[in-house]
Motif scaffolding. Sequence first.
Motif, PDB file in Angstrom:
ATOM      1  N   PRO A 355       8.601  -2.046  -6.448  1.00 53.70           N
ATOM      2  CA  PRO A 355       7.864  -1.129  -5.564  1.00 53.70           C
ATOM      3  C   PRO A 355       6.468  -0.858  -6.111  1.00 53.70           C
ATOM      4  CG  PRO A 355      10.073  -0.311  -6.006  1.00 53.70           C
ATOM      5  CD  PRO A 355       9.850  -1.437  -6.958  1.00 53.70           C
ATOM      6  N   LEU A 356       5.527  -0.604  -5.188  1.00 52.70           N
ATOM      7  CA  LEU A 356       4.150  -0.322  -5.559  1.00 52.70           C
ATOM      8  C   LEU A 356       3.756   1.054  -5.046  1.00 52.70           C
ATOM      9  CD1 LEU A 356       1.333  -1.149  -6.619  1.00 52.70           C
ATOM     10  CD2 LEU A 356       0.891  -2.162  -4.359  1.00 52.70           C
ATOM     11  N   ASP A 357       3.322   1.889  -5.953  1.00 57.25           N
ATOM     12  CA  ASP A 357       2.846   3.227  -5.607  1.00 57.25           C
ATOM     13  C   ASP A 357       1.347   3.259  -5.861  1.00 57.25           C
ATOM     14  OD1 ASP A 357       2.330   5.859  -5.145  1.00 57.25           O
ATOM     15  OD2 ASP A 357       3.569   6.637  -6.789  1.00 57.25           O
ATOM     16  N   VAL A 358       0.558   3.371  -4.790  1.00 56.19           N
ATOM     17  CA  VAL A 358      -0.895   3.351  -4.911  1.00 56.19           C
ATOM     18  C   VAL A 358      -1.503   4.742  -4.838  1.00 56.19           C
ATOM     19  CG1 VAL A 358      -1.033   1.027  -3.950  1.00 56.19           C
ATOM     20  CG2 VAL A 358      -1.174   2.986  -2.420  1.00 56.19           C
ATOM     21  N   SER A 359      -0.663   5.761  -4.789  1.00 59.04           N
ATOM     22  CA  SER A 359      -1.181   7.119  -4.605  1.00 59.04           C
ATOM     23  C   SER A 359      -2.052   7.572  -5.765  1.00 59.04           C
ATOM     24  CB  SER A 359      -0.027   8.102  -4.405  1.00 59.04           C
ATOM     25  OG  SER A 359       0.842   8.094  -5.548  1.00 59.04           O
ATOM     26  N   GLY A 360      -1.829   7.024  -6.971  1.00 57.97           N
ATOM     27  CA  GLY A 360      -2.603   7.464  -8.127  1.00 57.97           C
ATOM     28  C   GLY A 360      -3.801   6.596  -8.443  1.00 57.97           C
ATOM     29  N   ILE A 361      -4.119   5.595  -7.602  1.00 57.91           N
ATOM     30  CA  ILE A 361      -5.245   4.688  -7.866  1.00 57.91           C
ATOM     31  C   ILE A 361      -6.467   5.192  -7.100  1.00 57.91           C
ATOM     32  CG2 ILE A 361      -6.068   2.317  -7.739  1.00 57.91           C
ATOM     33  CD1 ILE A 361      -3.175   1.404  -7.728  1.00 57.91           C
ATOM     34  N   SER A 362      -7.474   5.629  -7.834  1.00 56.19           N
ATOM     35  CA  SER A 362      -8.668   6.187  -7.203  1.00 56.19           C
ATOM     36  C   SER A 362      -9.833   5.209  -7.171  1.00 56.19           C
ATOM     37  CB  SER A 362      -9.099   7.463  -7.940  1.00 56.19           C
ATOM     38  OG  SER A 362      -9.347   7.180  -9.320  1.00 56.19           O
ATOM     39  N   ASN A 363      -9.826   4.214  -8.049  1.00 58.15           N
ATOM     40  CA  ASN A 363     -10.914   3.237  -8.093  1.00 58.15           C
ATOM     41  C   ASN A 363     -10.770   2.265  -6.921  1.00 58.15           C
ATOM     42  OD1 ASN A 363     -12.529   0.916  -8.656  1.00 58.15           O
ATOM     43  ND2 ASN A 363     -12.562   1.469 -10.829  1.00 58.15           N
ATOM     44  N   PRO A 364     -11.730   2.262  -5.968  1.00 62.94           N
ATOM     45  CA  PRO A 364     -11.571   1.416  -4.769  1.00 62.94           C
ATOM     46  C   PRO A 364     -11.562  -0.081  -5.086  1.00 62.94           C
ATOM     47  CG  PRO A 364     -13.772   2.383  -4.858  1.00 62.94           C
ATOM     48  CD  PRO A 364     -12.967   3.046  -5.935  1.00 62.94           C
ATOM     49  N   VAL A 365     -12.286  -0.519  -6.122  1.00 62.80           N
ATOM     50  CA  VAL A 365     -12.302  -1.939  -6.475  1.00 62.80           C
ATOM     51  C   VAL A 365     -10.930  -2.367  -6.967  1.00 62.80           C
ATOM     52  CG1 VAL A 365     -13.325  -3.679  -7.981  1.00 62.80           C
ATOM     53  CG2 VAL A 365     -14.762  -1.867  -7.013  1.00 62.80           C
ATOM     54  N   ILE A 370      -5.489  -4.850  -6.019  1.00 58.09           N
ATOM     55  CA  ILE A 370      -4.034  -4.704  -6.032  1.00 58.09           C
ATOM     56  C   ILE A 370      -3.463  -4.911  -4.633  1.00 58.09           C
ATOM     57  CG2 ILE A 370      -2.154  -3.053  -6.378  1.00 58.09           C
ATOM     58  CD1 ILE A 370      -3.740  -1.878  -8.698  1.00 58.09           C
ATOM     59  N   MET A 371      -4.133  -4.355  -3.636  1.00 58.05           N
ATOM     60  CA  MET A 371      -3.626  -4.457  -2.259  1.00 58.05           C
ATOM     61  C   MET A 371      -3.657  -5.907  -1.757  1.00 58.05           C
ATOM     62  SD  MET A 371      -2.671  -1.456  -1.055  1.00 58.05           S
ATOM     63  CE  MET A 371      -3.012  -1.150   0.663  1.00 58.05           C
ATOM     64  N   ARG A 372      -4.597  -6.718  -2.245  1.00 60.98           N
ATOM     65  CA  ARG A 372      -4.657  -8.110  -1.794  1.00 60.98           C
ATOM     66  C   ARG A 372      -3.401  -8.876  -2.207  1.00 60.98           C
ATOM     67  NH1 ARG A 372      -6.808 -13.263  -3.472  1.00 60.98           N
ATOM     68  NH2 ARG A 372      -7.237 -14.447  -1.576  1.00 60.98           N
ATOM     69  N   GLY A 373      -2.818  -8.524  -3.353  1.00 62.35           N
ATOM     70  CA  GLY A 373      -1.615  -9.208  -3.799  1.00 62.35           C
ATOM     71  C   GLY A 373      -0.336  -8.500  -3.422  1.00 62.35           C
ATOM     72  N   ALA A 374      -0.453  -7.382  -2.693  1.00 61.67           N
ATOM     73  CA  ALA A 374       0.731  -6.605  -2.328  1.00 61.67           C
ATOM     74  C   ALA A 374       1.298  -7.053  -0.987  1.00 61.67           C
ATOM     75  CB  ALA A 374       0.378  -5.123  -2.266  1.00 61.67           C
ATOM     76  N   VAL A 375       2.554  -6.714  -0.776  1.00 64.13           N
ATOM     77  CA  VAL A 375       3.223  -6.993   0.491  1.00 64.13           C
ATOM     78  C   VAL A 375       3.926  -5.733   0.976  1.00 64.13           C
ATOM     79  CG1 VAL A 375       3.588  -9.417  -0.124  1.00 64.13           C
ATOM     80  CG2 VAL A 375       5.380  -7.742  -0.599  1.00 64.13           C
ATOM     81  N   GLN A 376       4.241  -5.771   2.249  1.00 64.92           N
ATOM     82  CA  GLN A 376       5.009  -4.671   2.830  1.00 64.92           C
ATOM     83  C   GLN A 376       6.286  -5.241   3.423  1.00 64.92           C
ATOM     84  OE1 GLN A 376       2.965  -1.873   5.409  1.00 64.92           O
ATOM     85  NE2 GLN A 376       4.695  -1.829   6.819  1.00 64.92           N
ATOM     86  N   LYS A 377       7.394  -4.588   3.111  1.00 62.67           N
ATOM     87  CA  LYS A 377       8.653  -5.021   3.722  1.00 62.67           C
ATOM     88  C   LYS A 377       8.679  -4.583   5.175  1.00 62.67           C
ATOM     89  CE  LYS A 377      11.597  -5.469  -0.327  1.00 62.67           C
ATOM     90  NZ  LYS A 377      12.863  -5.094  -0.991  1.00 62.67           N
ATOM     91  N   CYS A 378       9.067  -5.536   6.013  1.00 59.90           N
ATOM     92  CA  CYS A 378       9.104  -5.269   7.449  1.00 59.90           C
ATOM     93  C   CYS A 378      10.532  -4.961   7.868  1.00 59.90           C
ATOM     94  CB  CYS A 378       8.576  -6.476   8.226  1.00 59.90           C
ATOM     95  SG  CYS A 378       8.696  -6.298  10.019  1.00 59.90           S
TER      96      CYS A 378
END
Length: 723
Positions: A355-365, A370-378
Amino acid sequence: MTSPTHSAGPGQGGAPPGKLVFTTPAGGRRVASVRFGRESRRDRLLPQLIRNCLLDDEGQQCVQVRLTAEDAANPAARALLETETGTALHLHRLLGDTDYAPLFPRVVGHELDTAEPFLLYAAPRGIAAARTHVMAASDQQRFTRDLMTALCVLDGQGLVLRGLSPATVLWDGARVQLWGLEAVTRAGRPRSPWGRLPFCSPEQRRGEGLADSRDAVWSAAQVLYRLVTGRPGPADGAPADLGEHRVLDRMFRKAFDPRAVGRPTPAEVLDLVSPGAGDRIRLTVPADETRPHREAFEEALRLKRQAPLARPRDGSGAPSERGNGEVLCPYCLQTIQLDLTKLFVADNTMQYKQPLDVSGISNPVVLDDIMRGAVQKCAADPDFPEHVIPVPYLTNGRPLTVAMVGQSSTGKSHLLTQMIAAITDGGLEPFGLTWQSVNPEQHARFVRERVQPLRNGNVLDHTAALGLDDFARFVESLLITDARGQVRPVAFFDLGGEDLVRTDAALRFLLGVDALVFVVDPALALPLPELDHARQRWGVEVNRDGDLAFGTVLDRLPKNGPYLDVPAAMVLGKADLLRFRPPVDRWLSRPPATSLDAALVRAESRDVHSLLRGHAGQAWLRPFDAIRRCTLHIASATGGQEDRGRYPAGAGPRRVLEPLLALLAMHGLIDVPGGAEAFAVGEAPGFETVPGRRAPGSGSTAGGTADGTTGGTAGGAAGGESR
């Protein structure tokens, strides 16, 4: 080229008799007993081998030009043989039984889609001029007249013979016969180094500028000088003693100009040799059987232009975007939107279980990376097997969904694979578009499992099914960035042919499709004799009722007006099966597009429409008739047919990207004059300036074509120019 010779007769010290199977110029198949003579290298700088042979069933003496399996594995060597075959067949059709036919070798047959491809000619006439001593003055004028007449015939077809030399001009004491057709290129194509001193023009030797018929005039002047004096001339200008040879000086003084612009044309030289001869060149032009079909195409476009739009569209030309950021899942085909609570990244086993929790990542770069390599379960369809969607697919606006339609035998998978490979090779860059993989791991697997095997000459297996009753198979998705910096995901689907199930559960997917590519199998559509062999191999028959998959898709799409509004392209696939037949030969020989010319798109569409309407019938044109914006194209995913499970020289795609370019233009990703809406219905500037067919005469030997080039083709005339 070493000239053909009869010194080693077939069966006299040659190979034992065997069987030869080949295609005749009329398109039929022939099996003949054969005896071969001794073999020699055609030219020490060329890969072709040449040998005399005797076809025992008729006692026909022939010359075989062939490639060994080792040489045939080189695409450049095959391109030379394709060029020669295409040129020879074109001249065979053009000249028939006219007085000009003996000026060129006569084709007996060819077999190119095999490990050791070959071309058969009738026995040559005469001996090479290279073996002729100083030519008598009484022969010079006849020799020159024939040679320049042959060059005029080629010039009338927009063809330039780059390899003219004493070795390629045969003379029997009465008439010339011109060989070396592998060296033909199209006038206006970039020159590439070819030939040997002093017979190649200075510009051709350096590979500068564009091919010109006056290149061959230089070569002819050098050949005549060699025959008159017994020695070669200088490589960069007129011989110092030219004035001592009155006839030669009168006819060819300007031909030795080191620049093409200063030389006469073949027709001008011919007029010096035989006044008025150029004007007397007349070839019988057959009745234009395509005219009613071309007129029907223009009428269909006129009706489409007059028809009102079915519904308002946004600036991209696509249906209005779904609300709330929803997109279509490329697997389960249900709607989905980004949900930050359902994100995952791959673990050390490359499984998306962490699982990926992005709530604590404030740096947009960092977040973007990270989001480019992430996936979402459908979970849109709980009954569908577990699957994930790359986040970039969900965060770049509405995806553009491209669906390939046709029976499984049409070669859709090969075409789509080569289309995506052309994109990743930079094929979109000339149009201001760049690409990026949505999912790098998935793209790498696609290249490893599909692109590389096909390029290595392997026939691809059918794409594995991914659900929905084998109806829609997700193949790949890319992020396309246009010239304005706008990013759009493009997803490619392969719609099953015979597996296409007419049920709402499956066909509801079509409601979200943005672009359709209908792939026509020529073996199923066209009752032409040259396709009989392919039909026999594949166990298929001509289908006069069209492709069932076409009708199934068209019947399910929403229709709010006289035409369907989803942009579409029809592709005559496997066009290599017809690569020596007009108009297919003309389009397949064109180099890859570097700009999108609306007039050329329309010209190609008109040619394909005429071919299908004239031979296949209106049922095969149903997508064009039903869809307002529909272009038609000619393409080959492999460049040739497989032989014993492999493509002998690898799969060489031809014009596979053009259909997608048209669709991207219709969706506004490529800017075109007149705008996306007008692109495919004849409203864009330039459509009415397409040149028509010009009548032969005034030294011309054939008409122009709808694309503004001269008629016919030299097969692969642009290929093999590495010498």
